[in-house]
Scaffold this active site. Structure first.
Site, PDB file in Angstrom:
ATOM      1  N   VAL A  82       0.847  -1.194   0.000  1.00 46.54           N
ATOM      2  CA  VAL A  82       0.000   0.000   0.000  1.00 46.54           C
ATOM      3  C   VAL A  82       0.882   1.244   0.000  1.00 46.54           C
ATOM      4  O   VAL A  82       1.702   1.445   0.896  1.00 46.54           O
ATOM      5  CB  VAL A  82      -0.944   0.014   1.218  1.00 46.54           C
ATOM      6  CG1 VAL A  82      -1.818   1.268   1.188  1.00 46.54           C
ATOM      7  CG2 VAL A  82      -1.815  -1.240   1.227  1.00 46.54           C
ATOM      8  N   LYS A  83       0.696   2.062  -1.013  1.00 50.89           N
ATOM      9  CA  LYS A  83       1.504   3.270  -1.182  1.00 50.89           C
ATOM     10  C   LYS A  83       0.781   4.447  -0.535  1.00 50.89           C
ATOM     11  O   LYS A  83      -0.391   4.704  -0.821  1.00 50.89           O
ATOM     12  CB  LYS A  83       1.728   3.523  -2.671  1.00 50.89           C
ATOM     13  CG  LYS A  83       2.896   4.417  -3.014  1.00 50.89           C
ATOM     14  CD  LYS A  83       3.116   4.387  -4.521  1.00 50.89           C
ATOM     15  CE  LYS A  83       4.251   5.288  -4.945  1.00 50.89           C
ATOM     16  NZ  LYS A  83       4.377   5.299  -6.419  1.00 50.89           N
ATOM     17  N   VAL A  84       1.497   5.169   0.324  1.00 49.82           N
ATOM     18  CA  VAL A  84       0.901   6.212   1.157  1.00 49.82           C
ATOM     19  C   VAL A  84       1.741   7.489   1.059  1.00 49.82           C
ATOM     20  O   VAL A  84       2.975   7.422   1.111  1.00 49.82           O
ATOM     21  CB  VAL A  84       0.838   5.743   2.632  1.00 49.82           C
ATOM     22  CG1 VAL A  84       0.236   6.815   3.522  1.00 49.82           C
ATOM     23  CG2 VAL A  84       0.055   4.436   2.750  1.00 49.82           C
TER      24      VAL A  84
END
Length: 214
Positions: A82-84
């Site tokens: 998951v890219k945040v």
């Protein structure tokens, strides 16, 4: 150094995958928008044959919605990361994901201070943007060195994923400075093979081979 491709183009991904050189994929909303396809469909297709980390970015900017989106993305495949974004709300989400064993890639990093905060929140990967820093008059490669030194000082396990890599010199330099991974566009990947002496040498071998008896 692990090699990731920064693209959502399935044909490009397959070409590098077939060479046996691909360790993972990074994507972002801008890249996927160019494909004209549904976001989750693209990620699912990539994960169907790429077994390394595949970064898929949340679209929200508040922690509760980021967490909701990230949980949905993590259900697509076990290797989804998951890219945040590197903002305070993003760090809340990263901590929540870390507590649930969900891998994260914290993006839009432009300072060593930001990289340390992301690591403390529990980020799996940190993505310093080398080329974008160069664009505004800063030394993007020096940032890689600073993060490496800080992480090594404290035994931090967050992996440095060098991003915004524009040319082969960037690729070589982030490797020399200790980046764990690099993500690059397909066009830059192709450049890594190029050298005039390789081309001329191969041409000579091919010409000489015509004189051989098999």
């Amino acid at each position: 150094m692990n090699l990731f491709l920064d693209t959502a183009n399935i044909d490009e991904i397959k070409k590098v995958h077939e060479l046996g050189l691909l360790d993972g994929i990074t994507t972002n909303p801008s890249i996927i928008a160019k494909s004209g396809r549904k976001f989750t469909e693209v990620i699912k297709e990539i994960c169907s044959f790429v077994k390394g980390p595949v970064s898929a970015e949340v679209l929200a900017t508040d922690a509760p919605t980021m967490i909701k989106e990230g949980l949905e993305l993590s259900k697509i495949a076990e290797n989804v990361v998951v890219k945040v974004p590197l903002i305070p709300e993003g760090m809340k989400a990263v901590k929540a994901f870390a507590e649930q064993g969900i891998q994260t890639n914290v993006t839009l990093c432009f300072t060593a201070n930001q990289a340390l905060l992301a690591a403390k929140a529990g980020a799996t990967f940190i993505s310093p943007f080398v080329g974008r820093l160069d664009d505004v008059g800063y030394d993007g490669l020096e940032l890689i060195s600073e993060i490496r030194e800080i992480y090594d000082n404290y035994g931090i396990e967050t992996q440095i994923l060098a991003a915004s890599v524009r040319h082969p010199i960037h690729f070589k330099e982030v490797a020399l400075r200790g980046a764990d991974c690099v993500t690059l566009p397909y066009s830059v990947f192709e450049m890594l093979f190029k050298h005039p002496l390789t081309d001329s040498g191969l041409a000579k071998f091919v010409e000489d081979s015509k004189k051989l008896n098999w």
